[in-house]
Design an enzyme around this catalytic site. Sequence first.
Site, PDB file in Angstrom:
ATOM      1  N   TYR A 127      -2.403  -0.361  10.462  1.00  0.00           N
ATOM      2  CA  TYR A 127      -2.393  -0.722   9.041  1.00  0.00           C
ATOM      3  C   TYR A 127      -1.065  -0.293   8.394  1.00  0.00           C
ATOM      4  CZ  TYR A 127      -3.963  -0.901   4.150  1.00  0.00           C
ATOM      5  OH  TYR A 127      -4.082  -1.170   2.814  1.00  0.00           O
TER       6      TYR A 127
ATOM      7  N   SER B 264       0.842  -1.196   0.000  1.00  0.00           N
ATOM      8  CA  SER B 264       0.000   0.000   0.000  1.00  0.00           C
ATOM      9  C   SER B 264       0.874   1.242   0.000  1.00  0.00           C
ATOM     10  CB  SER B 264      -0.851  -0.017   1.269  1.00  0.00           C
ATOM     11  OG  SER B 264      -1.387   1.250   1.545  1.00  0.00           O
TER      12      SER B 264
END
Length: 309
Positions: A185, A172
């Site tokens: 995250y 990501s």
Amino acid sequence: MTDVAAVVIGVLKFYFTWIFEVIVSFIPVKPKDVSKDIVLITGGGSGFGHLLAVKFAKLGSTLILWDINAQGLQETKEQIVKNGGKCHTYVCDICNRNEVYEIAEKVKKEVGNVTILVNNAGIAYSASFLKLNDENIERTFQVNTLSHFWTCKAFLPSMLNSNSGHIVSIASVASFAGIPKLSDYSASKAAAASFMESLFLELQLSGKNNIKLTAVCPYFMNTGMFAGSESSFMKNLEPEYAADIAMKGILRNEIFVTIPKTLLIPYALKPILPPKAGVEMIKLLGIDTALDNFVGRHKVSLNNNTNEK
Ligand SMILES: *[C@@H]1O[C@H](CO)[C@@H](O)[C@H](O)[C@H]1NC(C)=O
Ligand SMILES: *[C@@H]1O[C@H](CO)[C@@H](O)[C@H](O)[C@H]1NC(C)=O
């Protein structure tokens, strides 16, 4: 003085390598043939994993899809088979390493050695740090980071044996930029990207340099995972578009793929900007407010906004 020289050379090397990679990524090359490949995708029952599965199936690959969502698996399989593709599905909780090892053995017996492993399954809870509960933090790391260790342990040996194969990590933008309200995250995605970097170097140095590794770092997408969040500066990516770019990178054996490519700019600036510049950058990009409306896959109250893909 020598220290200064070393730093300057280090920085130049860093940029030279990246500029080189970026230039090379614009040179058209024939995508590799994956029609004989056995492709395993974790989280293949929905979202981004589903899209990648359909794309690999169109290219003739044999798909093995893992997910905890049996219904999503079934639907993806039906779609692939209806279009003449080959697909096998397994319900697997990748947080449980024994289950990963057991089902991996089953896959090897029933389908064969996996030649392309796509670690795609991910989870996101969005809340400011102290509002995250401990179980959620643990689960984030289990799904987004630790599961990659278990799947690689299970499927790397046969790749080593033939010095071929490909491991893909769907990371990501948060892998290289800590995002506010996504502390677990971001940390888990940074760890996953760092794992790929170490593994890449290990394989290169051990002579198994024909095993390809790709880390894909997309900006936030309009999948259920980040539903409701959107920065004022940059629209969320359409998953179909992101999956096309990811496939392009994978089929070119690229090592590091950002989606969109312009994310390389903040990536390249980061090492030379002072940390406080990050605050301005986050404000400029509107990321500070982007997650305020996060609802995720299920509309739930704060502290319980779980969301898996
Ligand atoms: C699968 O990999 C194993 C090594 O892990 C190897 O012994 C075996 O021959 C491979 N099977 C096929 C069909 O290539
Ligand atoms: C979180 O949501 C689930 C179902 O969506 C519910 O069963 C559970 O009680 C919730 N937990 C908290 C802490 O709100």
